[in-house]
Design an enzyme around this catalytic site. Sequence first.
Site, PDB file in Angstrom:
ATOM      1  N   GLU A 120      -0.381  10.731   7.578  1.00 30.46           N
ATOM      2  CA  GLU A 120       0.802   9.920   7.041  1.00 30.46           C
ATOM      3  C   GLU A 120       1.176  10.351   5.499  1.00 30.46           C
ATOM      4  O   GLU A 120       0.579  10.594   4.890  1.00 30.46           O
ATOM      5  CB  GLU A 120       0.475   8.377   7.176  1.00 30.46           C
ATOM      6  CG  GLU A 120       1.824   7.465   7.273  1.00 30.46           C
ATOM      7  CD  GLU A 120       2.100   6.385   6.987  1.00 30.46           C
ATOM      8  OE1 GLU A 120       0.856   5.560   7.148  1.00 30.46           O
ATOM      9  OE2 GLU A 120       2.626   6.099   7.653  1.00 30.46           O
ATOM     10  N   ALA A 260      -4.608   2.986   0.975  1.00 24.65           N
ATOM     11  CA  ALA A 260      -5.769   3.268   1.543  1.00 24.65           C
ATOM     12  C   ALA A 260      -5.084   3.653   2.895  1.00 24.65           C
ATOM     13  O   ALA A 260      -3.781   4.022   3.107  1.00 24.65           O
ATOM     14  CB  ALA A 260      -6.545   2.333   2.671  1.00 24.65           C
ATOM     15  N   HIS A 295      -5.195  -5.449   4.597  1.00 28.02           N
ATOM     16  CA  HIS A 295      -4.233  -4.457   5.531  1.00 28.02           C
ATOM     17  C   HIS A 295      -4.334  -3.490   5.936  1.00 28.02           C
ATOM     18  O   HIS A 295      -3.745  -3.261   7.604  1.00 28.02           O
ATOM     19  CB  HIS A 295      -3.162  -3.824   4.207  1.00 28.02           C
ATOM     20  CG  HIS A 295      -1.757  -2.919   4.497  1.00 28.02           C
ATOM     21  ND1 HIS A 295      -1.182  -3.805   4.387  1.00 28.02           N
ATOM     22  CD2 HIS A 295      -1.716  -2.190   5.034  1.00 28.02           C
ATOM     23  CE1 HIS A 295       0.089  -3.042   4.684  1.00 28.02           C
ATOM     24  NE2 HIS A 295      -0.342  -1.713   4.784  1.00 28.02           N
ATOM     25  N   GLU A 296      -5.105  -2.693   5.997  1.00 32.61           N
ATOM     26  CA  GLU A 296      -5.511  -1.467   6.954  1.00 32.61           C
ATOM     27  C   GLU A 296      -5.835  -2.058   8.092  1.00 32.61           C
ATOM     28  O   GLU A 296      -5.566  -1.279   9.344  1.00 32.61           O
ATOM     29  CB  GLU A 296      -6.742  -0.073   6.614  1.00 32.61           C
ATOM     30  CG  GLU A 296      -5.821  -0.117   4.964  1.00 32.61           C
ATOM     31  CD  GLU A 296      -4.369   0.290   5.218  1.00 32.61           C
ATOM     32  OE1 GLU A 296      -4.353   0.872   5.697  1.00 32.61           O
ATOM     33  OE2 GLU A 296      -3.666   0.514   3.702  1.00 32.61           O
ATOM     34  N   GLU A 318       4.952  -1.629   8.150  1.00 32.81           N
ATOM     35  CA  GLU A 318       4.737  -2.268   6.531  1.00 32.81           C
ATOM     36  C   GLU A 318       4.941  -3.299   7.074  1.00 32.81           C
ATOM     37  O   GLU A 318       3.851  -4.018   6.341  1.00 32.81           O
ATOM     38  CB  GLU A 318       5.313  -0.851   5.915  1.00 32.81           C
ATOM     39  CG  GLU A 318       4.435   0.496   6.082  1.00 32.81           C
ATOM     40  CD  GLU A 318       2.913   0.893   6.038  1.00 32.81           C
ATOM     41  OE1 GLU A 318       2.431  -0.348   5.667  1.00 32.81           O
ATOM     42  OE2 GLU A 318       2.425   1.436   6.638  1.00 32.81           O
TER      43      GLU A 318
HETATM   44  N1  B3K Z   1       0.279   4.484   6.182  1.00 29.69           N
HETATM   45  C1  B3K Z   1      -0.342   4.271   4.572  1.00 29.69           C
HETATM   46  C2  B3K Z   1       0.202   5.084   3.844  1.00 29.69           C
HETATM   47  C3  B3K Z   1       0.988   6.244   4.114  1.00 29.69           C
HETATM   48  C4  B3K Z   1       1.666   6.644   2.155  1.00 29.69           C
HETATM   49  C5  B3K Z   1       2.017   8.193   2.297  1.00 29.69           C
HETATM   50  N2  B3K Z   1       2.740   8.800   1.513  1.00 29.69           N
HETATM   51  C6  B3K Z   1      -1.062   2.824   3.905  1.00 29.69           C
HETATM   52  C7  B3K Z   1      -1.101   1.955   4.374  1.00 29.69           C
HETATM   53  O1  B3K Z   1       0.394   1.364   4.000  1.00 29.69           O
HETATM   54  O2  B3K Z   1      -1.506   0.950   4.600  1.00 29.69           O
HETATM   55 ZN    ZN Z   2       0.172  -0.646   5.386  1.00 28.75          ZN
END
Ligand code: B3K
Ligand code: ZN
Length: 873
Positions: A120, A260, A295-296, A318
């Site tokens: 990502e 993460a 969160h993840e 997000e």
């Molecule tokens: N989605 C990833 C973040 C990716 C960042 C890339 N530069 C982590 C998160 O927000 O959970």
């Molecule tokens: Zn996120």
Amino acid sequence: MLKRREDYTPPAFLVTSVDLNIDIHELSSIVTTKLAVTPNPAAGGAGILHLDGRGLELQAISIDGKPLADTDYSHDESGLQITGLNGACVVETIAECHPETNTALEGLYLSGGMYCTQCEPEGFRRIGFYPDRPDVMSIFTVRLEAARAYPQLLSNGNLIETGHCGTDRHFAIWHDPHPKPSYLFAAVVGDLDCAVDSFQTMSGRKVNLHIYVEKGNVGLTHHAMDSLKRSMRWDEEVYGLEYDLDLFQIVAVSHFNMGAMENKGLNIFNSKFVLADPKTATDTDLHRVESIIAHEYFHNWTGNRVTCRDWFQLTLKEGLTVFRDQCFSADMHDAGLQRADDVSMLRAAQFPEDRSPTAHPIRPESYREINNFYTATVYEKGAEVIRMLASYLGKDGFRRGTDLYFERHDGAAVTCDDFVAALADANGVDLSEFAGWYSQAGTPELTASRVAIDENQAFAIEFTQTIPETMAKTPRLPLPIPVRIGLVGDDGAIVPFRLSADAPYLDEQVTLVTGKTHLQPIFPASSGKVVPSLLRNFSAPVILKDDLSSSERLHLMAHDADMFNRWDAAQTLLADQILAIADDPNHGVDETAIAALAKAYANSLANPDLLDMFKSGLLTLPAISVLESRMTPADPVALFHTRRVVEAALGRMLAPQIKSALTDENVAIMTKTNGGRALLNRLLGLAIAAGDNAAIERAANQVHDQNMTLSQGALMALNHCDHPARAIALQAFHDRWQDSPLVMEKWFMMESMSLVSGTVARLGELMAHPAFDANNPNKLRSVLGAFMTGNPVHFYADDGSGFDFIGDCLIDIDARNPQLAARMALPLTRMAQYAPERRAKMGAVLEKIQKQAQSNDLREVLDKALGDRPSPA
Ligand code: B3K
Ligand code: ZN
């Protein structure tokens, strides 16, 4: 190249399935992508198939097994364009990439002896040729092959086959049944230890949970594993969302650009957010681990099952997922305190961003490098917008909305508008007024002044909103601002009230300010003086300017039923004192005001109904970046010193309370709970700021404690104090932890943040320390990042030495890790708020960096900061 949100066009081709083969060798890796593609009906029939690819060496390309002639495709730095495809076909490419020399930590790279990926947002194109955009969702089957010295070959989904290739190599094949965009792909190849557990889902399925870590670290995974199980249960209970594979894997890596990554079924974590126990991590660190794991995990539905159509929609996943993790933390701990923490973060990081050259709405309109938009605005302000929608709809209404969202869009890539439409449709309401929160940058200012309307205690509050101009130059129309209101009586009791003469009396109500001005009548149920408590629980991400007097604020601090507003009243009172001295050096400490504040604190400290953790939060002074917003021109050096002066004055006036709290007997009790430890550390900090030698001695001993919260807390309390005990304590900490890379990050941070030792000369020494690694983002953040945000006296030094040092470091970092360099440059770009000489020094450094910056990432940030000045060719 600038990309604009309005230019979105659907992909010409979809990928129904992909077979990916990654063959890892020491000197390069060979990646084969075999894509079943089909023209996208939504794009109006066949067109050009674009396969992104960056820094890849193309070795072969074929369609339906037939090699392509050179004239059938073109290849440039962005990838491959294939023309002449009329219908569904299989496109196969073979490419070579170089994880072993990849220092950008995007795509496939080597970290601490293991291969891992970060895709990502656009990292997949550095691994293989593919339509690397989130609206292309496909079913992935992945074959990984590597030397047997790397026993783990991990990818997304379910493991379906393993085997040997000759004597020294082996392979594994993974299949992920859920369609996903390429940014959620992940692979890990390494020699790791694994912590194993399982979780039974609400429908009774068993999910195996694996946490992979570097050899010898399994003992440090218990907290992460427990956090994962709590997150899985919470998402079932609160949102009805169940995990959808039989295996959930987490891998901890030491070189990682952020916290993460939520790759489907295979989350990859910065090891800092997995490996944590009370000996090596503070209570705050443990809390952070829990919230990042949550969160993840929550992204599995908000992000993975339903993803973003394009990267302008990033806040769709997000903002929503931050909101979800904040609610989870509030449920696991204390809700009022959690809110205070989240708002502190918003004010310290997002409000300054809104005032800066990189200001943008939560859904940006344009970007050059999307990596620059993983910001506090997209994340934290995005979460505030979801919070306003959620509280507007109420708990059940919001749940009806998210249920409909998943029902409509599961397996699809959608927009923020789709999300809001699902909330509106599920509740039969019109939410179109909220659209402005997605398209306008800037922190609204809301003034609230009381006006008397009759003799029977009724009054009105006149609200006026101002939307500031920002560098994003977005529209500045009034926004809907929900203001949660309560009344506190003279005796501290709740006074019910109504909002119109025939409405019911309630303890708390919300008024929605929609226009530029709004007059809200308030009819209290009883006569007598009342203090309005406004914007309770921080009901909207705005700067509130109310007309409360200091004594009214002290009253709220003592009695407000809304714990967030109790805390916030104290923050304002503290900030008022700090700013009064910073604005006028002759002002000196207002002894009467601080004495009144100290008295309120003494009462709070003595209040058995308040949690120790809350008391500690109440005694924490506002961050410099928060104070800066109230000073023109802002002077971070003066603010640092005056903040210390106020802390010292408070420490002196609270000396009797601190002394009786810090007896050996009390301390022994306090060290047993996380609230007690937080309060103990805060009281030590106050006492040491006030020059209390007994406290210095206590802290110097506490540094040796086996509990990291106590050890690090004592060091932080000592860290700005020019006393021999400080250096001795830091050295002892260093000697004890020099073989523990993660704990050494704390040591680096404390060294570089110290007023006493954190000079640029010292930064140079730290960067030459054997535990430092210039390719490791954590290490760079703990030396340079901590210096910029935590050591204003040396970073903003009048001679510009702090800026010069950081400038040179950024040029160096940019050559290896552009994403990190661009992020770390942000404090330097926030120069407009400072006095001309300081601004000029910062500008000169930015121009120097601009001349040497190689990456699009850093250039975008610099060009914005330097405005219209010509950028060198
Ligand atoms: N989605 C990833 C973040 C990716 C960042 C890339 N530069 C982590 C998160 O927000 O959970
Ligand atoms: Zn996120």
